[in-house]
Design a protein around this motif. Structure first.
Motif, short mmCIF file in Angstrom:
data_model
loop_
_atom_site.label_atom_id
_atom_site.label_comp_id
_atom_site.label_asym_id
_atom_site.label_seq_id
_atom_site.Cartn_x
_atom_site.Cartn_y
_atom_site.Cartn_z
N GLN A 1 5.22 -5.24 -1.76
CA GLN A 1 5.51 -3.94 -1.15
C GLN A 1 5.08 -2.80 -2.07
N ALA A 2 5.31 -2.94 -3.38
CA ALA A 2 4.89 -1.90 -4.33
C ALA A 2 3.38 -1.81 -4.39
N VAL A 3 2.70 -2.94 -4.36
CA VAL A 3 1.23 -2.93 -4.39
C VAL A 3 0.70 -2.20 -3.17
N LYS A 4 1.25 -2.49 -2.02
CA LYS A 4 0.81 -1.83 -0.78
C LYS A 4 1.17 -0.35 -0.78
N ALA A 5 2.37 -0.04 -1.28
CA ALA A 5 2.84 1.35 -1.24
C ALA A 5 1.99 2.26 -2.12
N PHE A 6 1.53 1.77 -3.27
CA PHE A 6 0.76 2.59 -4.19
C PHE A 6 -0.75 2.37 -4.07
N GLY A 7 -1.17 1.60 -3.07
CA GLY A 7 -2.61 1.38 -2.85
C GLY A 7 -3.30 0.68 -4.01
N MET A 8 -2.63 -0.32 -4.58
CA MET A 8 -3.16 -1.00 -5.77
C MET A 8 -3.87 -2.31 -5.42
N GLU A 9 -4.28 -2.47 -4.17
CA GLU A 9 -4.89 -3.73 -3.75
C GLU A 9 -6.15 -4.05 -4.56
N TYR B 1 -7.09 -2.94 -7.50
CA TYR B 1 -6.75 -3.20 -8.90
C TYR B 1 -6.23 -4.62 -9.08
N GLU B 2 -5.32 -5.03 -8.19
CA GLU B 2 -4.77 -6.38 -8.27
C GLU B 2 -5.84 -7.43 -7.99
#
Length: 182
Positions: free
Chosen positions: A147-155, A157-158
């Motif tokens: 949820q944090a990855v999706k919320a901050f648009g870090m796809e 980066y991950e």
């Protein structure tokens, strides 16, 4: 007819060898997995929370699988290879004593080279297990914080972090394959 009978007898022995090897390796792996699971359940909650789930998953799946493969190779070769060596030495002695003498002179050199290669394989396998542990840790952290990855648009980066770890593991596995082929 004698050749066919000898081949059938050899195949029966090979089948017996493979079945006993599978039983020995499988039962050892089963016991190892059960002990690891029992030990994991016996740890206190604080210790369990401090250790990473990805590392535990890696140990349970990849490391135990690698141990199973190693046991299969070792037990299979511990019995079969010395018997092959003695048969070849006897055959060389029967055919030509000079061939036997040459074999006995070359064997220590081959043994030295094989022991050096075995150490390299051991080192490479240890590093590959560490890479697999990092890969599982990355997966667990990403899925736990999805949820944090999706919320901050870090796809992206991950993805790049995961791709780097997967590439490192791929390179390690290629090195192990190179050593095995040598």
């Amino acid at each position: 007819i004698l050749l066919l009978i000898a081949t059938a007898v050899k195949d029966v022995f090979v089948m017996g060898n493979l079945m006993s090897l599978a039983y020995l390796t499988g039962s050892t792996t089963l016991e190892l997995r059960n002990k690891f699971y029992e030990h994991s359940l016996q740890t206190d909650l604080q210790t369990f929370n401090e250790s990473r789930t990805g590392e535990l998953m890696s140990r349970f799946t990849h490391d135990v699988g690698a141990i199973s493969t190693g046991l299969s190779i070792v037990w299979g070769k511990v019995i079969r290879e010395p018997l092959k060596m003695f048969a070849c030495l006897i055959g060389a002695g029967i055919i030509c004593w000079r061939l036997l003498l040459l074999s006995l002179l070359v064997a220590p050199i081959a043994f030295f080279l094989m022991s050096r290669l075995a150490r390299s394989i051991k080192r490479a396998n240890r590093r590959a297990m560490e890479e697999m542990s990092k890969l599982y840790t990355r997966l667990t952290e990403t899925f736990a914080g999805f949820q944090a990855v999706k919320a901050f648009g870090m796809e992206k980066y991950e993805e790049s972090r995961f791709h780097r770890l997967a590439l490192d593991y791929f390179r390690r596995s290629l090195r192990i394959t190179l050593y095995d082929s040598l």
